[in-house]
Design a protein around this motif. Structure first.
Motif, short mmCIF file in Angstrom:
data_model
loop_
_atom_site.label_atom_id
_atom_site.label_comp_id
_atom_site.label_asym_id
_atom_site.label_seq_id
_atom_site.Cartn_x
_atom_site.Cartn_y
_atom_site.Cartn_z
N VAL A 67 99.18 101.49 -0.15
CA VAL A 67 98.64 100.20 -0.94
C VAL A 67 99.65 100.15 -2.13
O VAL A 67 100.05 98.84 -2.29
N THR A 68 99.87 100.94 -2.84
CA THR A 68 100.64 100.71 -4.02
C THR A 68 101.96 100.38 -3.65
O THR A 68 102.58 99.53 -4.62
N ASP A 93 87.90 101.71 -6.05
CA ASP A 93 87.41 102.15 -7.23
C ASP A 93 88.07 103.72 -7.41
O ASP A 93 88.77 104.05 -8.43
N THR A 94 88.36 104.33 -6.40
CA THR A 94 88.95 105.64 -6.56
C THR A 94 90.58 105.38 -6.61
O THR A 94 91.18 106.07 -7.20
N LEU A 95 91.11 104.06 -6.00
CA LEU A 95 92.31 103.99 -6.10
C LEU A 95 92.71 103.64 -7.59
O LEU A 95 93.72 103.86 -8.26
N SER A 96 91.80 102.84 -8.35
CA SER A 96 91.98 102.22 -9.70
C SER A 96 91.90 103.52 -10.64
O SER A 96 92.65 103.66 -11.53
N VAL A 97 91.04 104.51 -10.21
CA VAL A 97 90.95 105.54 -11.22
C VAL A 97 92.36 106.37 -11.02
O VAL A 97 92.92 106.87 -12.04
N PRO A 100 95.48 102.94 -12.53
CA PRO A 100 94.77 101.57 -13.00
C PRO A 100 95.83 100.45 -12.65
O PRO A 100 95.42 99.48 -12.89
N GLU A 101 96.98 100.77 -12.66
CA GLU A 101 98.06 99.54 -12.42
C GLU A 101 98.54 99.45 -10.77
O GLU A 101 99.39 98.69 -10.65
N ALA A 102 97.81 100.27 -10.07
CA ALA A 102 98.09 100.16 -8.45
C ALA A 102 98.33 98.68 -8.00
O ALA A 102 99.02 98.34 -7.25
N LEU A 103 97.26 97.81 -8.45
CA LEU A 103 97.43 96.70 -7.81
C LEU A 103 97.83 95.37 -8.82
O LEU A 103 98.08 94.28 -8.32
N ARG A 128 86.98 87.80 -5.14
CA ARG A 128 87.94 87.24 -6.10
C ARG A 128 87.99 87.87 -7.56
O ARG A 128 88.66 88.31 -8.07
N PRO A 129 86.57 87.90 -8.18
CA PRO A 129 86.66 88.46 -9.55
C PRO A 129 87.00 89.86 -9.17
O PRO A 129 87.80 90.34 -10.42
N LEU A 130 86.63 90.63 -8.32
CA LEU A 130 87.14 92.31 -8.09
C LEU A 130 88.63 92.23 -8.38
O LEU A 130 89.11 93.10 -8.99
N PHE A 131 89.52 91.46 -7.49
CA PHE A 131 90.79 91.99 -7.54
C PHE A 131 91.34 91.04 -8.54
O PHE A 131 92.50 91.50 -9.01
#
Length: 202
Positions: A67-68, A93-97, A100-103, A128-131
């Motif tokens: 994903v990154t 959630d786990t990806l952003s932990v 934090p800049e993965a997306l 949309r708000p999540l991403f």
């Protein structure tokens, strides 16, 4: 172009996975793409363990890396209780932990499936708000497929429009991304020389 589809479908076969595949194929028709699918169903146990021990298992870590490193993402979730699924949210959630800049700055096409068209607002009220919060660049057209949409007029047009937007956005951001060259780096001046230039003369 490295294109990753994140599918939160639970059943086999899954309409969520099917929608992700159609969106990926339509995107690849606009621009050559190496497509990889991340099935969250297969990562459920590792996602749960990540919450409790703070470390991703090997398969989950590979999914994070995919994903990154992706140039573009297609994310698809089934609708549960008028929102994205818990498994879908837990993965991001786990990806952003983990990063934090993965997306940050990454083009994302949002999509969802559900039993009724009444849940179509999930795209704009949940996904949309999540991403946006995760700093991704969400394409204007999201795709929602209710049970009655499969085989009906309209879905193909939405898929094609969203795929075209993702392909164009990905190409545009790639072209705009600065590529450092030897000439682009500033000449390094030793600290002593900078300090001497500040001293008064005479």
């Amino acid at each position: 172009m490295r294109l990753v589809v994140v599918s939160a479908g639970l059943s086999v076969p899954s309409s969520t996975r099917l929608l992700g595949d159609r969106l990926a194929a339509a995107t690849a028709a606009h621009t050559p793409a190496d497509v990889q699918v991340v099935e969250l169903r297969d990562l459920a146990v590792e996602i749960a363990h990540n919450f409790t021990n703070g470390f991703p298992g090997r398969a989950l870590a590979d999914a994070f890396d995919a994903v990154t490193a992706a140039d573009g993402l297609i994310v698809v979730t089934p609708v549960f209780s008028a929102s994205y699924s818990g498994l879908f949210k837990s993965f991001f959630d786990t990806l952003s932990v983990s990063d934090p800049e993965a997306l940050a700055g990454k083009p994302v096409l949002i999509a969802a499936t559900g039993g009724t068209a009444r849940h179509s607002l999930v795209l704009d009220h949940a996904l949309r708000p999540l991403f946006s919060y995760l700093k991704a660049v969400v394409v204007p057209t999201g795709v929602y497929a209710a049970s009655e949409d499969w085989g009906a007029e309209g879905l193909d047009g939405r898929v094609e429009r969203a795929a075209g937007e993702l392909a164009a956005l990905t190409a545009g951001l790639s072209a705009a991304r600065p590529r450092p060259t030897r000439d682009s780096f500033e000449e390094v001046t030793p600290f002593e020389e900078r300090l001497a230039a500040l001293r008064p003369t005479g």
